[in-house]
Design an enzyme around this catalytic site. Structure first.
Site, PDB file in Angstrom:
ATOM      1  N   LYS A  29     -36.191 -10.903  12.086  1.00 31.10           N
ATOM      2  CA  LYS A  29     -35.084 -10.337  13.328  1.00 31.10           C
ATOM      3  C   LYS A  29     -34.025 -10.589  11.272  1.00 31.10           C
ATOM      4  CE  LYS A  29     -32.119 -10.852  16.886  1.00 31.10           C
ATOM      5  NZ  LYS A  29     -32.166 -12.031  18.371  1.00 31.10           N
ATOM      6  N   SER A  81     -31.506  -8.377  22.151  1.00 24.66           N
ATOM      7  CA  SER A  81     -30.891  -7.894  21.017  1.00 24.66           C
ATOM      8  C   SER A  81     -31.729  -8.350  19.627  1.00 24.66           C
ATOM      9  CB  SER A  81     -29.957  -9.559  20.644  1.00 24.66           C
ATOM     10  OG  SER A  81     -30.371 -10.450  19.962  1.00 24.66           O
ATOM     11  N   SER A 140     -33.293 -12.512  24.663  1.00 20.75           N
ATOM     12  CA  SER A 140     -33.455 -11.095  23.596  1.00 20.75           C
ATOM     13  C   SER A 140     -34.838 -11.018  22.953  1.00 20.75           C
ATOM     14  CB  SER A 140     -32.018 -11.727  22.551  1.00 20.75           C
ATOM     15  OG  SER A 140     -31.207 -11.151  23.061  1.00 20.75           O
TER      16      SER A 140
HETATM   17  N1  GLN Z   1     -28.256 -10.121  26.625  1.00 18.61           N
HETATM   18  C1  GLN Z   1     -28.068 -11.632  26.612  1.00 18.61           C
HETATM   19  C2  GLN Z   1     -26.729 -11.534  25.662  1.00 18.61           C
HETATM   20  O1  GLN Z   1     -25.908  -9.786  25.716  1.00 18.61           O
HETATM   21  C3  GLN Z   1     -29.192 -11.711  25.370  1.00 18.61           C
HETATM   22  C4  GLN Z   1     -28.766 -11.970  24.022  1.00 18.61           C
HETATM   23  C5  GLN Z   1     -29.510 -12.682  23.450  1.00 18.61           C
HETATM   24  O2  GLN Z   1     -30.539 -13.378  24.330  1.00 18.61           O
HETATM   25  N2  GLN Z   1     -29.491 -12.922  22.489  1.00 18.61           N
HETATM   26  O3  GLN Z   1     -25.820 -12.355  25.680  1.00 18.61           O
END
Ligand code: GLN
Length: 475
Positions: A71, A146, A170
Site C-alpha cells: 500500500k 482505503s 480498511s
Molecule cells: N473507512 C474508514 C474511514 O474512512 C476507515 C479507513 C481506514 O481504515 N483507514 O475512516
C-alpha cells in the site's frame, strides 16, 4: 495462483524470483483497473536477481521469492510514497518503514505501490488523488477502501500477497468487496514506524492474500517488536504459518443478537446464516451474545479519527516536505495555500471536524464523550470474551457498490464501517474472508478475536477454507 503455490515453485526451483516478478510486471502493465500508483519494474527485477543469486539464504524465509505489492502508505527508501495525495505526489522518503524492511528481509520482492484513499480516509478508494480503483469483479463498482488497490491486486491475481492498513476497516472491508482474505492484527503487533499516520491510536498494518495461509505467512514477516514505535508490543512467540494446522478444538463462537437490526443487506445476511451452519458442522458451538452498543462505535470513531487526523496532518505545511504552494509572501499564507491546494475534500472535511471537536468549547461535548464510548465498547468486548473464543459477523453491510454513490448521501459511506470499526476502537484482531457469492460478487464474513489471538483467527479461517471454495473463485 495462490501464495503457497507461488512460493513452492520458487523453493523447488521450478520458477525463479525473476520469472515470478516478470509475470507480475506483465500483469501490472496490462492493468486497466488503476490498481497501482507507482510500479518499480527495474528495481524489482534487480532485487529478484539478488534473491535468485542467494537462493540458499532466502529459500526458507516466509515470503521466499514471492512478488508483493505494498500500500502506498509505507515509506520506501528512494522510491515515491504518495499516500494517495497530491500533497505527497513527489515525496521520496530517505528510509524504509519497518514493514517494508521486514518484507524485504523475508524474501519478497516489491513490484509496486498500490492505490488507496487519500491518507487512508475512505471506504471506496474514490478519494485518491490518483483516481478511483475499479473492482476486478465488475469495473463499474468500487473495490472498497482505503486499501482498495491492495485488495484488488490480489483479487486480480497480479500478486499473491499485498500489505494494507486498517484504521476502521480498511483491510477487511476491501477484502470482503474483492473476495480475498485480509487480517487486521492486534494493535501494536505490527510496527507503525514509517507508515504515514492517519489516526495513530487505531492505525494498524496487516496482510492480504487469497487465503488464510498467505495471510499467516505475510503476518509472520510483518510482525516484529520495534523500539522505534512506542506502541509496539513484544511479539508473542508464535509462528502463524505453523499454527494454521493446530487443532484448537471445539470453539464457542459468539453471534450477535438482533444483528438483523443493523441494516445488513439480505444477501449478506443469507451468506452469514449459511456460514453459521458450516461452523456448527465443524463442531463449534454458536452462542448468542448481546452487543447492542456495537452500532455506537461508528459515532465514536468519526469523532476520534478526525481529531487525530487533524493533529497528524498538521505536519503537511509546505515547509518540510511535500507540496508547496508557489509565490507566497508570508508564512501563514504559505501554510494556507499549500493545504488548500494539496488536500482533497474528504481530508479537509476531517481536518475541520477534528479541529472542531478538539477545540476548547467542544472538547467535552464531543471528544471526551467519544472516548467514553470507546472505553464502553472495549469493556463490552472484554466481558463477551469471558464467554466466547471468537465473535462471528458479516464484514460489511453491503456487497461492492457503484462508484459515485456518495454524492446522494454523504453519511452512507461512513455507515459502511459499522461492523469493522468496533475492533479498531478496542485494538482487537479481526479477519475477513470470502464466505459467499451473490449477484456475481463476493461476500465477506468476519471473526473478531481477543488480543493476540491471530493464530486462532487464522487457523479457524483456514479450517473453513479447507471445506469451502469461496476463496478460490476468481473474477
Ligand atoms: N473507512 C474508514 C474511514 O474512512 C476507515 C479507513 C481506514 O481504515 N483507514 O475512516
Amino acid at each position: 495462483m495462490n501464495f503457497k503455490e507461488q512460493r513452492d515453485l520458487f523453493r523447488t526451483k521450478k520458477v525463479s524470483a525473476k520469472e515470478a516478478v516478470q509475470e507480475s510486471i506483465k500483469k501490472i502493465n496490462g492493468d486497466n483497473l488503476n490498481i497501482f500508483i507507482n510500479s518499480f519494474q527495474s528495481e524489482a527485477l534487480k532485487q529478484a536477481e539478488f534473491i535468485d543469486n542467494n537462493f540458499d539464504k532466502f529459500k526458507d524465509a516466509p515470503l521466499s521469492g514471492v512478488p508483493i505489492a505494498h500500500k502506498d502508505i509505507f515509506c520506501t527508501k528512494g522510491l515515491p510514497t504518495t499516500c494517495g495525495s497530491k500533497m505527497l505526489e513527489n515525496f521520496v522518503p530517505p528510509y524504509d518503514s519497518t514493514v517494508i524492511h521486514n518484507c524485504n528481509e523475508a524474501g519478497s520482492v516489491m513490484v509496486g505501490k498500490t492505490n488507496m484513499d487519500e491518507f487512508a480516509m475512505g471506504s471506496s478508494n474514490e478519494t485518491s488523488y490518483f483516481g478511483p480503483v475499479s473492482n476486478p469483479w465488475n469495473s463499474d463498482l468500487v473495490p472498497g477502501g482505503s486499501s482498495g488497490g491492495a485488495a484488488a491486486c490480489v483479487a486480480a491475481d497480479i500478486t499473491s500477497i499485498s500489505t494494507g492498513t486498517d484504521t476502521g476497516g480498511s483491510i477487511r472491508q476491501p477484502a470482503a468487496l474483492c473476495g480475498v482474505t485480509g487480517l487486521k492484527p492486534t494493535y501494536g503487533l505490527v510496527s507503525r514506524w514509517g507508515m504515514i499516520a492517519f489516526c495513530s491510536s487505531m492505525d494498524q498494518a496487516g496482510p492480504f492474500s487469497r487465503d488464510a495461509f498467505g495471510c499467516a505467512a505475510l503476518l509472520d514477516a510483518m510482525a516484529s517488536y520495534d523500539s522505534k514505535d512506542s506502541t509496539s508490543t513484544e511479539r508473542p512467540d508464535k509462528n502463524f504459518e505453523n499454527l494454521l494446522a493446530k487443532d484448537f478444538g471445539s470453539l464457542k463462537i459468539g453471534v450477535i443478537k438482533d444483528i438483523d437490526n443493523f441494516g445488513i443487506n439480505p444477501d449478506v445476511m443469507q451468506s452469514y446464516e449459511v456460514s453459521k451452519t458450516v461452523l456448527s458442522a465443524l463442531g463449534h458451538e454458536l452462542k448468542e451474545v448481546d452487543f447492542s452498543e456495537l452500532s455506537t462505535g461508528i459515532c465514536s470513531y468519526y469523532v476520534i479519527a478526525p481529531a487525530e487526523c487533524s493533529s497528524n496532518l498538521s505536519r503537511f505545511d509546505g515547509v518540510k516536505y511535500g507540496y508547496r504552494a508557489s509565490d507566497q509572501k508570508d508564512i501563514s499564507k504559505l501554510y494556507m495555500e499549500t493545504r488548500s491546494e494539496a488536500f482533497g475534500d474528504e481530508v479537509k472535511k476531517r481536518i475541520l471536524i477534528g479541529t472542531h471537536v478538539l477545540s476548547a468549547g467542544f472538547y467535552d461535548a464531543y471528544y471526551l464523550q467519544a472516548q467514553k464510548v470507546r472505553r464502553m465498547i472495549k469493556n463490552k468486548f472484554e466481558s463477551i470474551f469471558k464467554d466466547v473464543d471468537l465473535i462471528f459477523m458479516p464484514t460489511t453491510l453491503d456487497q461492492a457498490f457503484e462508484k459515485n454513490r456518495e454524492s446522494n448521501d454523504p453519511n452512507r459511506m461512513y455507515k459502511e464501517d459499522l461492523l469493522t470499526i468496533p475492533a479498531n476502537l478496542a485494538g482487537l484482531p479481526a479477519i475477513s474472508f470470502p464466505n459467499g457469492f451473490k449477484n456475481n460478487l463476493p461476500i465477506g464474513g468476519q471473526f473478531v478475536g481477543n488480543y493476540f489471538s491471530e493464530d486462532l483467527l487464522l487457523a479457524t479461517t483456514n479450517r473453513i477454507q479447507e471445506v469451502s471454495d469461496w476463496h478460490k473463485m476468481t473474477p
